[in-house]
Scaffold this motif. Structure first.
Motif, PDB file in Angstrom:
ATOM      1  N   LEU A 118      15.990  -8.762 -10.235  1.00  0.00           N
ATOM      2  CA  LEU A 118      15.592  -7.468  -9.703  1.00  0.00           C
ATOM      3  C   LEU A 118      14.087  -7.474  -9.457  1.00  0.00           C
ATOM      4  O   LEU A 118      13.319  -7.951 -10.293  1.00  0.00           O
ATOM      5  N   HIS A 119      13.672  -6.909  -8.328  1.00  0.00           N
ATOM      6  CA  HIS A 119      12.257  -6.911  -7.953  1.00  0.00           C
ATOM      7  C   HIS A 119      11.632  -5.533  -8.173  1.00  0.00           C
ATOM      8  O   HIS A 119      12.334  -4.522  -8.225  1.00  0.00           O
ATOM      9  N   ASP A 120      10.316  -5.509  -8.306  1.00  0.00           N
ATOM     10  CA  ASP A 120       9.513  -4.278  -8.330  1.00  0.00           C
ATOM     11  C   ASP A 120       9.705  -3.452  -9.596  1.00  0.00           C
ATOM     12  O   ASP A 120       9.738  -2.218  -9.546  1.00  0.00           O
ATOM     13  N   LEU A 121       9.784  -4.111 -10.735  1.00  0.00           N
ATOM     14  CA  LEU A 121      10.028  -3.401 -11.988  1.00  0.00           C
ATOM     15  C   LEU A 121       8.743  -2.979 -12.706  1.00  0.00           C
ATOM     16  O   LEU A 121       8.808  -2.263 -13.709  1.00  0.00           O
ATOM     17  N   LEU A 122       7.567  -3.401 -12.203  1.00  0.00           N
ATOM     18  CA  LEU A 122       6.314  -3.124 -12.909  1.00  0.00           C
ATOM     19  C   LEU A 122       5.287  -2.441 -11.994  1.00  0.00           C
ATOM     20  O   LEU A 122       4.387  -3.081 -11.450  1.00  0.00           O
ATOM     21  N   PRO A 123       5.420  -1.136 -11.802  1.00  0.00           N
ATOM     22  CA  PRO A 123       4.401  -0.411 -11.017  1.00  0.00           C
ATOM     23  C   PRO A 123       3.074  -0.377 -11.755  1.00  0.00           C
ATOM     24  O   PRO A 123       3.015  -0.008 -12.927  1.00  0.00           O
ATOM     25  N   LYS A 124       2.005  -0.764 -11.078  1.00  0.00           N
ATOM     26  CA  LYS A 124       0.699  -0.858 -11.738  1.00  0.00           C
ATOM     27  C   LYS A 124       0.044   0.509 -11.945  1.00  0.00           C
ATOM     28  O   LYS A 124      -0.823   0.658 -12.793  1.00  0.00           O
ATOM     29  N   ASN A 125       0.449   1.496 -11.152  1.00  0.00           N
ATOM     30  CA  ASN A 125      -0.133   2.828 -11.271  1.00  0.00           C
ATOM     31  C   ASN A 125       0.891   3.872 -10.831  1.00  0.00           C
ATOM     32  O   ASN A 125       1.973   3.526 -10.334  1.00  0.00           O
ATOM     33  N   HIS A 126       0.561   5.133 -11.008  1.00  0.00           N
ATOM     34  CA  HIS A 126       1.546   6.202 -10.775  1.00  0.00           C
ATOM     35  C   HIS A 126       1.929   6.331  -9.305  1.00  0.00           C
ATOM     36  O   HIS A 126       3.039   6.749  -8.982  1.00  0.00           O
ATOM     37  N   LEU A 127       1.031   5.954  -8.390  1.00  0.00           N
ATOM     38  CA  LEU A 127       1.346   6.083  -6.974  1.00  0.00           C
ATOM     39  C   LEU A 127       2.406   5.078  -6.529  1.00  0.00           C
ATOM     40  O   LEU A 127       3.220   5.371  -5.658  1.00  0.00           O
ATOM     41  N   GLU A 128       2.383   3.889  -7.141  1.00  0.00           N
ATOM     42  CA  GLU A 128       3.351   2.864  -6.745  1.00  0.00           C
ATOM     43  C   GLU A 128       4.777   3.253  -7.097  1.00  0.00           C
ATOM     44  O   GLU A 128       5.716   2.761  -6.483  1.00  0.00           O
ATOM     45  N   GLN A 129       4.967   4.118  -8.088  1.00  0.00           N
ATOM     46  CA  GLN A 129       6.318   4.430  -8.537  1.00  0.00           C
ATOM     47  C   GLN A 129       6.823   5.800  -8.067  1.00  0.00           C
ATOM     48  O   GLN A 129       7.835   6.302  -8.565  1.00  0.00           O
ATOM     49  N   LEU A 130       6.144   6.397  -7.096  1.00  0.00           N
ATOM     50  CA  LEU A 130       6.631   7.653  -6.542  1.00  0.00           C
ATOM     51  C   LEU A 130       7.968   7.440  -5.836  1.00  0.00           C
ATOM     52  O   LEU A 130       8.327   6.328  -5.463  1.00  0.00           O
ATOM     53  N   SER A 131       8.715   8.512  -5.628  1.00  0.00           N
ATOM     54  CA  SER A 131      10.042   8.402  -5.020  1.00  0.00           C
ATOM     55  C   SER A 131       9.987   8.000  -3.547  1.00  0.00           C
ATOM     56  O   SER A 131      10.973   7.561  -2.973  1.00  0.00           O
ATOM     57  N   SER A 132       8.808   8.128  -2.940  1.00  0.00           N
ATOM     58  CA  SER A 132       8.604   7.663  -1.565  1.00  0.00           C
ATOM     59  C   SER A 132       7.183   7.109  -1.465  1.00  0.00           C
ATOM     60  O   SER A 132       6.311   7.460  -2.267  1.00  0.00           O
ATOM     61  N   PRO A 133       6.919   6.211  -0.491  1.00  0.00           N
ATOM     62  CA  PRO A 133       5.605   5.571  -0.404  1.00  0.00           C
ATOM     63  C   PRO A 133       4.469   6.567  -0.225  1.00  0.00           C
ATOM     64  O   PRO A 133       4.615   7.591   0.440  1.00  0.00           O
ATOM     65  N   SER A 134       3.324   6.268  -0.839  1.00  0.00           N
ATOM     66  CA  SER A 134       2.134   7.089  -0.690  1.00  0.00           C
ATOM     67  C   SER A 134       1.161   6.410   0.268  1.00  0.00           C
ATOM     68  O   SER A 134       1.006   5.186   0.250  1.00  0.00           O
ATOM     69  N   LYS A 135       0.490   7.194   1.089  1.00  0.00           N
ATOM     70  CA  LYS A 135      -0.506   6.654   2.010  1.00  0.00           C
ATOM     71  C   LYS A 135      -1.754   6.177   1.276  1.00  0.00           C
ATOM     72  O   LYS A 135      -2.589   5.495   1.859  1.00  0.00           O
ATOM     73  N   LYS A 136      -1.857   6.504  -0.004  1.00  0.00           N
ATOM     74  CA  LYS A 136      -3.038   6.141  -0.772  1.00  0.00           C
ATOM     75  C   LYS A 136      -2.954   4.730  -1.350  1.00  0.00           C
ATOM     76  O   LYS A 136      -3.899   4.253  -1.963  1.00  0.00           O
ATOM     77  N   THR A 137      -1.824   4.073  -1.198  1.00  0.00           N
ATOM     78  CA  THR A 137      -1.682   2.701  -1.692  1.00  0.00           C
ATOM     79  C   THR A 137      -0.798   1.915  -0.740  1.00  0.00           C
ATOM     80  O   THR A 137       0.101   2.473  -0.102  1.00  0.00           O
TER      81      THR A 137
END
Length: 215
Positions: A118-137
């Motif tokens: 499984l990929h993407d299990l370790l978000p480095k910050n709160h923006l990476e783990q939002l329910s949809s992509p953020s323009k800030k990252t």
């Protein structure tokens, strides 16, 4: 204005080394003779094209682009419930409940001694783990870390996360495996991830190569 954005503070540190998910998948495939490989979420074929299996043994599922099965993972598992796989890579929807379904369906489709990644299990910050992509990252893992929490709480399985390339989970199930659903996670945010992260079983890239060889 992008020039006045507050810098994002990363809460965890990933290993920076000369490995990516491709390396660990190929290491796993070497354990099997003429393996069947399934990839959920193919996109630009970066991983799929690196898999050294014959085309008859490669199954790439994506509803939008890439791979060789243009459909959702739910439809694929429903239509092809008779096929069994030796290595499965889950990198489709980055949303918790869909990833949970993909994980459970993948486990049902595994050959004996098969492995699920499984990929993407370790978000480095709160923006990476939002329910949809953020323009800030420019990175987005979504909240599939919740599936990792459930797997660490499940019975009769070996599960570790390689601390590189956004976090790569390696799952080997045992006889009597029981998936532990934790619905209370659905509305949890990044603070819950940081709390859970303290108890994750993490390994570095080189140890992961040995681990995959041994399980």
């Amino acid at each position: 204005n992008k020039y006045f954005q507050i810098p994002i503070s990363n809460k965890i540190k990933l290993e920076e080394n000369f490995y990516s998910r491709h390396a660990f998948l190929n290491k796993a495939l070497c354990k099997f003779n003429n393996p069947n490989y399934l990839e959920i979420g193919v996109a630009d074929n970066s991983v799929f094209n690196s898999i050294p299996c014959k085309m008859i043994n490669k199954f790439g599922v994506d509803p939008d682009r890439g791979g060789n099965f243009r459909m959702t993972s739910d439809v694929f598992f429903n239509k092809h419930s008779d096929i069994r796989f030796d290595v499965i890579f889950i990198d489709g929807s980055h949303q918790y409940l869909q990833c949970q379904k993909d994980c459970i369906n993948s486990i049902k489709s595994l050959n004996k001694d098969g492995l699920v990644f499984l990929h993407d299990l370790l978000p480095k910050n709160h923006l990476e783990q939002l329910s949809s992509p953020s323009k800030k990252t420019n990175q987005w893992t979504g909240d599939v870390w919740k599936v990792a929490v459930e797997l660490f709480n499940s019975k009769k399985c070996s599960f570790k996360i390689i601390n590189i390339d956004h976090g790569i989970g390696v799952l080997k199930i045992e006889e009597g495996f029981e998936y532990k659903k934790m619905p209370e996670l659905e509305n949890s945010g990044y603070e819950k991830f940081l709390e859970s992260y303290k108890f994750f079983s993490l390994i570095n890239a080189e140890d992961a190569l040995d681990y995959i060889e041994a399980i």
